[in-house]
Design a protein around this motif. Structure first.
Motif, PDB file in Angstrom:
ATOM      1  N   TYR A  79      35.484  36.522  44.605  1.00 39.68           N
ATOM      2  CA  TYR A  79      36.227  36.000  43.457  1.00 39.68           C
ATOM      3  C   TYR A  79      36.303  34.489  43.568  1.00 39.68           C
ATOM      4  CZ  TYR A  79      40.148  35.626  46.721  1.00 39.68           C
ATOM      5  OH  TYR A  79      40.946  35.306  47.795  1.00 39.68           O
ATOM      6  N   GLN A  80      36.670  33.845  42.460  1.00 39.17           N
ATOM      7  CA  GLN A  80      36.776  32.395  42.437  1.00 39.17           C
ATOM      8  C   GLN A  80      38.215  31.973  42.715  1.00 39.17           C
ATOM      9  OE1 GLN A  80      35.063  30.492  38.982  1.00 39.17           O
ATOM     10  NE2 GLN A  80      33.415  32.010  38.799  1.00 39.17           N
ATOM     11  N   LYS A  81      38.360  30.950  43.508  1.00 45.34           N
ATOM     12  CA  LYS A  81      39.687  30.452  43.856  1.00 45.34           C
ATOM     13  C   LYS A  81      40.302  29.739  42.651  1.00 45.34           C
ATOM     14  CE  LYS A  81      42.084  27.545  47.253  1.00 45.34           C
ATOM     15  NZ  LYS A  81      43.080  28.587  47.579  1.00 45.34           N
ATOM     16  N   ASP A  82      41.608  29.922  42.468  1.00 41.93           N
ATOM     17  CA  ASP A  82      42.359  29.306  41.371  1.00 41.93           C
ATOM     18  C   ASP A  82      41.799  29.689  40.002  1.00 41.93           C
ATOM     19  OD1 ASP A  82      43.942  28.010  43.273  1.00 41.93           O
ATOM     20  OD2 ASP A  82      42.619  26.252  43.315  1.00 41.93           O
ATOM     21  N   SER A  83      41.236  30.865  39.949  1.00 40.96           N
ATOM     22  CA  SER A  83      40.632  31.325  38.697  1.00 40.96           C
ATOM     23  C   SER A  83      40.540  32.843  38.722  1.00 40.96           C
ATOM     24  CB  SER A  83      39.234  30.710  38.548  1.00 40.96           C
ATOM     25  OG  SER A  83      38.558  31.257  37.448  1.00 40.96           O
ATOM     26  N   LEU A  84      40.588  33.452  37.559  1.00 35.96           N
ATOM     27  CA  LEU A  84      40.484  34.902  37.483  1.00 35.96           C
ATOM     28  C   LEU A  84      39.729  35.269  36.208  1.00 35.96           C
ATOM     29  CD1 LEU A  84      41.221  37.619  38.742  1.00 35.96           C
ATOM     30  CD2 LEU A  84      43.374  37.560  37.452  1.00 35.96           C
ATOM     31  N   GLY A  85      38.602  35.977  36.388  1.00 40.15           N
ATOM     32  CA  GLY A  85      37.810  36.294  35.207  1.00 40.15           C
ATOM     33  C   GLY A  85      36.757  37.348  35.467  1.00 40.15           C
ATOM     34  N   GLU A  86      35.728  37.328  34.653  1.00 40.12           N
ATOM     35  CA  GLU A  86      34.672  38.336  34.689  1.00 40.12           C
ATOM     36  C   GLU A  86      34.028  38.447  36.072  1.00 40.12           C
ATOM     37  OE1 GLU A  86      31.974  36.979  31.705  1.00 40.12           O
ATOM     38  OE2 GLU A  86      32.950  38.116  30.099  1.00 40.12           O
ATOM     39  N   LYS A  87      33.850  39.699  36.516  1.00 39.38           N
ATOM     40  CA  LYS A  87      33.142  40.049  37.748  1.00 39.38           C
ATOM     41  C   LYS A  87      33.852  39.590  39.018  1.00 39.38           C
ATOM     42  CE  LYS A  87      28.669  40.014  35.359  1.00 39.38           C
ATOM     43  NZ  LYS A  87      28.713  41.457  35.121  1.00 39.38           N
ATOM     44  N   ASP A  88      35.095  39.145  38.897  1.00 43.19           N
ATOM     45  CA  ASP A  88      35.875  38.861  40.100  1.00 43.19           C
ATOM     46  C   ASP A  88      36.339  40.179  40.714  1.00 43.19           C
ATOM     47  OD1 ASP A  88      35.581  36.154  39.876  1.00 43.19           O
ATOM     48  OD2 ASP A  88      37.576  35.774  39.036  1.00 43.19           O
ATOM     49  N   PHE A  89      36.151  40.326  42.016  1.00 41.60           N
ATOM     50  CA  PHE A  89      36.568  41.493  42.803  1.00 41.60           C
ATOM     51  C   PHE A  89      35.709  42.736  42.543  1.00 41.60           C
ATOM     52  CE2 PHE A  89      40.347  38.830  42.405  1.00 41.60           C
ATOM     53  CZ  PHE A  89      40.736  38.704  43.734  1.00 41.60           C
ATOM     54  N   TYR A  90      35.206  42.890  41.329  1.00 38.40           N
ATOM     55  CA  TYR A  90      34.403  44.081  41.026  1.00 38.40           C
ATOM     56  C   TYR A  90      33.472  43.760  39.856  1.00 38.40           C
ATOM     57  CZ  TYR A  90      33.275  49.050  40.395  1.00 38.40           C
ATOM     58  OH  TYR A  90      32.619  50.252  40.305  1.00 38.40           O
ATOM     59  N   LYS A  91      32.323  44.421  39.837  1.00 37.28           N
ATOM     60  CA  LYS A  91      31.276  44.085  38.867  1.00 37.28           C
ATOM     61  C   LYS A  91      31.681  44.311  37.408  1.00 37.28           C
ATOM     62  CE  LYS A  91      29.056  48.643  39.392  1.00 37.28           C
ATOM     63  NZ  LYS A  91      29.278  49.125  38.016  1.00 37.28           N
TER      64      LYS A  91
ATOM     65  N   SER B  25      41.671  43.687  34.187  1.00 41.71           N
ATOM     66  CA  SER B  25      41.290  45.028  34.625  1.00 41.71           C
ATOM     67  C   SER B  25      40.105  44.940  35.576  1.00 41.71           C
ATOM     68  CB  SER B  25      40.916  45.894  33.416  1.00 41.71           C
ATOM     69  OG  SER B  25      40.418  47.146  33.840  1.00 41.71           O
ATOM     70  N   LEU B  26      40.152  45.743  36.632  1.00 46.38           N
ATOM     71  CA  LEU B  26      39.036  45.788  37.575  1.00 46.38           C
ATOM     72  C   LEU B  26      37.861  46.601  37.030  1.00 46.38           C
ATOM     73  CD1 LEU B  26      41.040  46.280  40.893  1.00 46.38           C
ATOM     74  CD2 LEU B  26      39.647  44.285  40.292  1.00 46.38           C
ATOM     75  N   ASP B  27      38.129  47.439  36.067  1.00 45.43           N
ATOM     76  CA  ASP B  27      37.072  48.284  35.504  1.00 45.43           C
ATOM     77  C   ASP B  27      37.339  48.484  34.018  1.00 45.43           C
ATOM     78  OD1 ASP B  27      35.045  50.016  34.986  1.00 45.43           O
ATOM     79  OD2 ASP B  27      35.868  51.700  36.126  1.00 45.43           O
ATOM     80  N   TYR B  28      36.655  47.720  33.183  1.00 48.82           N
ATOM     81  CA  TYR B  28      36.933  47.790  31.743  1.00 48.82           C
ATOM     82  C   TYR B  28      36.468  49.098  31.118  1.00 48.82           C
ATOM     83  CZ  TYR B  28      32.028  46.311  31.122  1.00 48.82           C
ATOM     84  OH  TYR B  28      30.658  46.211  31.157  1.00 48.82           O
ATOM     85  N   HIS B  29      35.735  49.916  31.863  1.00 47.87           N
ATOM     86  CA  HIS B  29      35.319  51.211  31.327  1.00 47.87           C
ATOM     87  C   HIS B  29      36.496  52.183  31.280  1.00 47.87           C
ATOM     88  CE1 HIS B  29      31.148  50.079  31.209  1.00 47.87           C
ATOM     89  NE2 HIS B  29      31.140  49.779  32.488  1.00 47.87           N
TER      90      HIS B  29
ATOM     91  N   SER C 274      34.844  43.942  36.107  1.00 43.39           N
ATOM     92  CA  SER C 274      36.191  43.418  35.864  1.00 43.39           C
ATOM     93  C   SER C 274      36.196  42.422  34.706  1.00 43.39           C
ATOM     94  CB  SER C 274      36.722  42.737  37.126  1.00 43.39           C
ATOM     95  OG  SER C 274      35.938  41.580  37.421  1.00 43.39           O
ATOM     96  N   GLY C 275      37.384  42.164  34.170  1.00 45.33           N
ATOM     97  CA  GLY C 275      37.521  41.199  33.087  1.00 45.33           C
ATOM     98  C   GLY C 275      38.864  41.338  32.390  1.00 45.33           C
ATOM     99  N   TRP C 276      39.095  40.462  31.405  1.00 49.48           N
ATOM    100  CA  TRP C 276      40.345  40.455  30.650  1.00 49.48           C
ATOM    101  C   TRP C 276      40.225  41.335  29.406  1.00 49.48           C
ATOM    102  CZ3 TRP C 276      44.812  38.499  32.382  1.00 49.48           C
ATOM    103  CH2 TRP C 276      44.769  37.588  33.445  1.00 49.48           C
TER     104      TRP C 276
END
Length: 419
Positions: free
Chosen positions: A371-383, A415-419, A385-387
């Protein structure tokens, strides 16, 4: 010499008289033959049953049986023509009634009136619009279920019940009653002469062809003062257009529709804009932003005001920025808007994923998570993931095409899994 001349005169006279006599005899014979002609049947010996009824010019005729058949057929055609003349006024009246009959269903300008099967599904990755002008497919959409009538709100006022302007519009083809009954039916939230505070107005359009198929934005054009407006997206067959930069005073909005068979309809509206006026407030919503699946809890929870005609993109983007988050988005709030990433110092500090969620995702080693530091978005932690976001408990696709209404509960979450 005198004897020869006398001889010639004696010979010439008898010859002349003989010629005259021959001519008289020939004339007499000819006249006697012509007088006998009426007593002779010229058809005799050819065909006794032959008729003098001509069909396609001189020399062509029918026998008796053919003549009777011809007369019978002619009489039948005359009767058929008489019946068609008598039935024509009734058919015209029926066609006009069919063409002017308004559909019973109202336009879906509020997701609360939309079809549950279309709404109760997770949004696509990052909440992207499922259909924008650049992704249009030249297909019609068949209705899944009958829509619930009523309950729609006027997006121009925010607090009025409005059935919308509905009808076939003006057909550009003039081929008679059959053509009139086939023109597409345009339903729009606008009313002619509407007054607008500010320089923006949201236009929602739904179009059906005469087969009751919904038409996609590929078949619809919206022009503001002659300039084409790109659709913001489509939700439950309702196409949304964010018309911005209206000029002060009178503005013409034209909606054109065509179906796959080339039948066309057009509706025109005039809206009066006070471009310098403050936008009219539409009410309040409850806005919540959280990252519960990372154990970070609620990031924002507040009651927020919004303006008439605003979309989810407008409200979510504004409230995130107001809370100190930098929004990384795709496209503009007016069209195809989605949020790919939220940035803020320390936003992911202290993250933790439950064992149940790890098992569900098949993650066995958290040290491999990226994941990216000081940021949270697509593909962070899991392929995957997203808002994502929901409105009143319903997961919707796209932000630009969904209009905000007073009392809405908006939840924007990671969400870690948008499905």
């Amino acid at each position: 010499m005198r004897e020869k001349a006398g001889f010639r005169k004696k010979i010439l006279l008898p010859v002349t008289l003989a010629g005259i006599a021959a001519a008289l005899i020939f004339t007499a014979v000819f006249l006697s033959t012509r007088q006998a002609a009426p007593d002779v049947n010229p058809i005799q010996g050819v065909n006794d049953g032959r008729s003098r009824v001509f069909v396609t010019g001189e020399g062509y005729s029918l026998n008796y049986e053919q003549e009777q058949e011809y007369i019978k057929e002619k009489q039948q055609k005359e009767k058929q023509i008489e019946q068609e003349i008598k039935q024509k006024p009734e058919q015209k009246k029926f066609s006009q009634a069919k063409a002017t009959k308004a559909p019973q269903n109202q336009a879906v300008t509020n997701r609360k009136d939309a079809e549950p099967n279309d709404l109760e599904k997770p949004a696509g990755n990052n909440g992207k619009d499922t259909e924008t002008e650049s992704e249009q497919q030249p297909d019609t959409e068949s209705p899944d279920e009958p829509e619930q009538p009523g309950g729609s709100k006027d997006e121009g006022s925010g607090d009025e019940e409005n059935p919308g302007d509905e009808g076939g519009g003006t057909n550009t083809d003039e081929d008679g009653d059959d053509q009139t009954s086939k023109i597409p039916v345009i339903t729009c939230n606008l009313k002619d002469g509407k007054e607008i505070s500010g320089d923006e107005v949201t236009v929602t359009v739904k179009v059906q062809d005469y087969k009751k198929n919904y038409l996609s934005s590929f078949y619809v054009d919206v022009l503001v003062n002659g300039n084409k407006v790109t659709s913001s997206g489509t939700t439950n067959h309702v196409i949304t257009y964010r018309c911005q930069e209206l000029k002060d005073g009178s503005n013409e909005i034209v909606i054109k529709a065509r179906d796959q068979e080339g039948n066309t309809a057009e509706k025109r509206y005039t809206v009066i804009a006070d471009a310098d006026a403050e936008k009219k407030k539409g009410g309040t919503v409850t806005f919540t932003m959280h990252a519960n699946q990372l154990g970070l809890g609620t990031l924002v929870h507040k009651t927020a005001e919004f303006y008439v005609g605003e979309s989810m993109a407008d409200v979510i983007n504004r409230e995130c920025e107001a809370a100190g988050y930098q929004v990384v988005s795709g496209k503009s709030p007016a069209q195809g808007f989605y949020i790919s990433r939220i940035k803020k110092k320390g936003i992911t500090d202290g993250w933790s994923i439950s064992q149940e969620k790890l098992d569900q995702l098949g993650i066995t080693d958290t040290s491999d998570l990226v994941y990216q530091k000081d940021s949270l978005g697509e593909k962070d932690f899991y392929k995957d993931s997203g808002w994502l976001y929901s409105v009143n408990g319903e997961y919707l696709d796209g932000m630009s095409a969904v209009t905000v209404y007073d009392g809405d509960e908006i939840v924007f979450f990671f969400s870690l899994d948008y499905h």
